[in-house]
Each structure stands twice: as structure tokens, then as C-alpha cells.
Motif scaffolding. Structure first.
Motif, mmCIF file in Angstrom:
data_model
loop_
_atom_site.group_PDB
_atom_site.id
_atom_site.type_symbol
_atom_site.label_atom_id
_atom_site.label_comp_id
_atom_site.label_asym_id
_atom_site.label_seq_id
_atom_site.Cartn_x
_atom_site.Cartn_y
_atom_site.Cartn_z
ATOM 1 N N VAL A 1 31.474 37.014 40.100
ATOM 2 C CA VAL A 1 30.659 37.739 38.898
ATOM 3 C C VAL A 1 31.443 38.833 38.462
ATOM 4 N N LYS A 2 32.394 39.508 39.257
ATOM 5 C CA LYS A 2 33.010 40.554 38.822
ATOM 6 C C LYS A 2 34.137 40.133 37.807
ATOM 7 N N LEU A 3 34.748 38.928 38.156
ATOM 8 C CA LEU A 3 35.823 38.385 37.413
ATOM 9 C C LEU A 3 35.321 37.937 36.164
ATOM 10 N N LEU A 4 33.947 37.887 36.044
ATOM 11 C CA LEU A 4 33.304 37.283 34.878
ATOM 12 C C LEU A 4 32.879 38.444 33.985
ATOM 13 N N GLY A 5 33.276 39.825 34.426
ATOM 14 C CA GLY A 5 32.868 40.713 33.572
ATOM 15 C C GLY A 5 31.373 41.354 33.820
ATOM 16 N N GLY A 6 31.146 40.907 35.147
ATOM 17 C CA GLY A 6 29.667 41.561 35.633
ATOM 18 C C GLY A 6 28.508 40.613 35.262
ATOM 19 N N SER B 1 32.819 33.285 25.045
ATOM 20 C CA SER B 1 33.715 33.791 24.568
ATOM 21 C C SER B 1 34.995 33.284 24.743
ATOM 22 N N GLU B 2 36.204 33.555 24.307
ATOM 23 C CA GLU B 2 37.501 33.171 24.861
ATOM 24 C C GLU B 2 37.868 33.834 25.984
ATOM 25 N N ASP B 3 37.614 35.084 25.954
ATOM 26 C CA ASP B 3 38.145 35.934 27.220
ATOM 27 C C ASP B 3 37.375 35.579 28.360
ATOM 28 N N LYS B 4 36.157 35.139 28.299
ATOM 29 C CA LYS B 4 35.343 34.797 29.502
ATOM 30 C C LYS B 4 35.778 33.321 29.912
ATOM 31 N N ARG B 5 35.900 32.303 28.672
ATOM 32 C CA ARG B 5 36.268 30.947 28.820
ATOM 33 C C ARG B 5 37.664 31.151 29.953
ATOM 34 N N LYS B 6 38.566 32.030 29.466
ATOM 35 C CA LYS B 6 39.640 32.094 30.323
ATOM 36 C C LYS B 6 39.511 32.598 31.589
#
Ligand code: SF4
Ligand code: MG
Length: 287
Positions: free
Chosen positions: A259-264, A275-280
Motif C-alpha cells: 500500500v505504501k508503494l501505491l501512495g498510501g 493515474s499514470e503514476d499509480k498504474r506504473k
């Protein structure tokens, strides 16, 4: 899920596991909709049908990969894996090692009856040396898998053994595992009264002792490993310890890292369009 009455043979150890799990969940205070029970294939893997929680009756040996996916998708759920010794220590054995080293927040309960029950009595990975089964008519020549020693070597942070014939004690272990941060293995000695005439309730009662009665310290890894090696294959007159062998709470669980890796934001709370960032980040995590 819709719950129905169990269909196990009268006297099967799996009744003790079902009762122990119900008591532990009631004491822990989890609501039915906050719990998912994932199982594999085998007699014990029918357990989710007998509960009012969510459940996934999965495929043979794949309890832990499915449970890992559920836990990462929604870490707020209490995820419990249930299966037999054939399912978990045979076809699914590699998943045990990986779930242990990753410290996935799943409570994994293995109904260990030392035989394949559903398929009517073949030798399993935990069948003791010398025991006759349908597929070992002259007595098994294999040394059995030692699941507790294996889980400890793989880095499991909660390792315990219960007995179906002592439901109160088993319920305490399951409740402790529900409180645990990370992966918990509970191996349950659970007699198959139909196809294993050697490892019966009486056989276990003559050998079992409780770790807490001998002052065992579950924070001591070396002590835990030594106790895990106490098993009748090593010494036919040997005793069988039950209780919590090992426990440490200082390591993060796998889903916390994910979950940390996914921005929380856990996947369950994320908008469907990533979003592109989260998809990556997600692709990076999955590959
Ligand atoms: Fe239980 Fe054995 Fe009957 Fe399966 S065959 S339900 S494990 S007693
Ligand atoms: Mg079995």
C-alpha cells in the motif's frame, strides 16, 4: 455467505477447528463482513461453506496466493486461509515458504491429519515413517515434512500448533494469530477418524504437552526451532508440543509495504481509473 451444516464424518478433527475458529472470531470481535476465509481442496477446505463470513473455496494448493491477493486489495479485511496437509504441505508447499518470507497478513490454519482424507486415505507429506496407507501398503519410507521448522526457517513471524481435541486452547491460539501483524501459521493436529487409524485422538493425547506449561519463551527463535524439532519421527517415544512456538511483531506486513508503494491508498479505495503514476507503481509491484 450462506452457511450450511458441516458434512464431515462424525468425529473428524475438522469440527474442532471450525468451533475453535468461531470462538476466536467471536472473542476477537470481527464482524462477518470483515472476514474472508480462503480454502483449497480437501475435506477441511469445505470450511468456508460452514461460516457466515465471506469465503472463497479455491483451487488445490493455492490458498495462500489467493489470500495474499485479497489482503493486498483490502488490508482492512481479516483474511484466514484454511486447508489440509496435502493441500498446504504438498502441492502448495512453495506458497507457504513465500508467504512466510513476505510476512503476508494472513492467518493460515492447516488441518494436519497426516493423510489425504477426501480422496480416501493416501499417504500425505506429513504421514509418519512406517505408517501404512492406501499408497504405502508396506509402511511409508519417507521422512515427513516438518511444517513448523520449515516455516521458522522461511522467516514466519508467528508459528503455532494446536490440537482439534482441545478446542479452548486452539481458540486462544487463533485469537492470538488474529491479533498478529503479518503471517501466522497454525498447524492443527486434526485426526482423520476414517482413514488414519494410527494418529488418533488417543495417540496425540498420550504425547501432547503445552509449551506454556514448560515456560517456553515465544520470542526466542532458537528455543522455538528446537521445540519444532520435537516430533515422533526423531524419537518414537518423543512428546509433541502444542502452543505458540514463535512470535515477533516488529516487522511490517507485506500489504503495508504494498500500500505504501501505491501512495498510501489500498486498491479497494483507489478510483477505478488509475493515474499514470499509480498504474506504473502497480505494474512495478506486480512484475
Ligand atoms: Fe474428516 Fe477424514 Fe472424514 Fe475427511 S475422511 S471428513 S478428514 S474424518
Ligand atoms: Mg490431510
Amino acid at each position: 455467505a450462506v452457511s450450511r451444516a458441516p458434512i464431515w464424518c462424525p468425529g473428524c478433527g475438522d469440527y474442532g477447528i471450525l468451533e475453535g475458529l468461531r470462538r476466536a472470531l467471536a472473542k476477537f470481535g470481527a464482524k462477518n463482513e470483515e472476514v474472508v476465509i480462503v480454502s483449497g481442496i480437501g475435506c477441511s477446505s469445505q470450511l468456508p461453506h460452514f461460516m457466515k463470513t465471506y469465503g472463497i473455496h479455491g483451487i488445490h494448493g493455492r490458498v495462500l496466493p489467493i489470500a495474499t491477493g485479497v489482503k493486498i486489495a483490502n488490508p482492512r479485511l481479516k483474511v484466514i486461509g484454511v486447508g489440509g496437509d496435502g493441500d498446504g504441505y504438498g502441492i502448495g508447499l512453495n506458497h507457504l515458504i513465500h508467504a512466510a518470507r513476505r510476512n503476508v497478513g494472513v492467518v493460515y490454519i492447516v488441518s494436519n491429519n497426516q493423510v489425504y482424507g477426501l480422496t480416501t486415505g493416501q499417504m500425505s507429506p506429513t504421514t509418519l515413517k512406517g505408517v501404512k496407507t492406501k499408497t504405502s501398503p508396506y509402511g511409508s519410507i519417507d521422512f515427513p515434512v516438518n511444517p513448523l521448522a520449515l516455516a521458522l526457517s522461511a522467516g514466519a513471524t508467528f508459528v503455532a500448533r494446536g490440537f482439534s481435541g482441545d478446542v479452548a486452547h486452539l481458540a486462544e491460539i487463533i485469537e492470538a494469530a488474529l491479533q498478529h501483524r503479518g503471517f501466522a501459521l497454525i498447524d492443527v493436529l486434526s485426526p482423520c477418524v476414517t482413514f488414519n487409524r494410527v494418529n488418533t485422538y488417543d495417540w496425540f493425547r498420550a504425547r501432547i504437552y503445552k509449551l506454556e506449561a514448560v515456560g517456553h519463551d515465544p520470542t526466542d527463535y532458537e528455543q522455538a526451532y528446537k521445540r519444532a524439532l520435537e516430533w515422533p519421527t526423531m524419537d518414537p517415544q518423543g512428546k509433541v508440543p502444542i502452543g505458540i512456538f514463535f512470535r515477533r511483531e516488529d516487522l511490517p506486513a507485506y500489504e503495508e509495504e504494498a500500500v505504501k508503494l501505491l501512495g498510501g491508498t489500498p486498491p479497494i479505495d483507489a478510483p477505478l481509473e488509475l493515474s499514470e503514476d499509480k498504474r506504473k507503481a502497480l505494474l512495478n509491484f506486480l512484475t
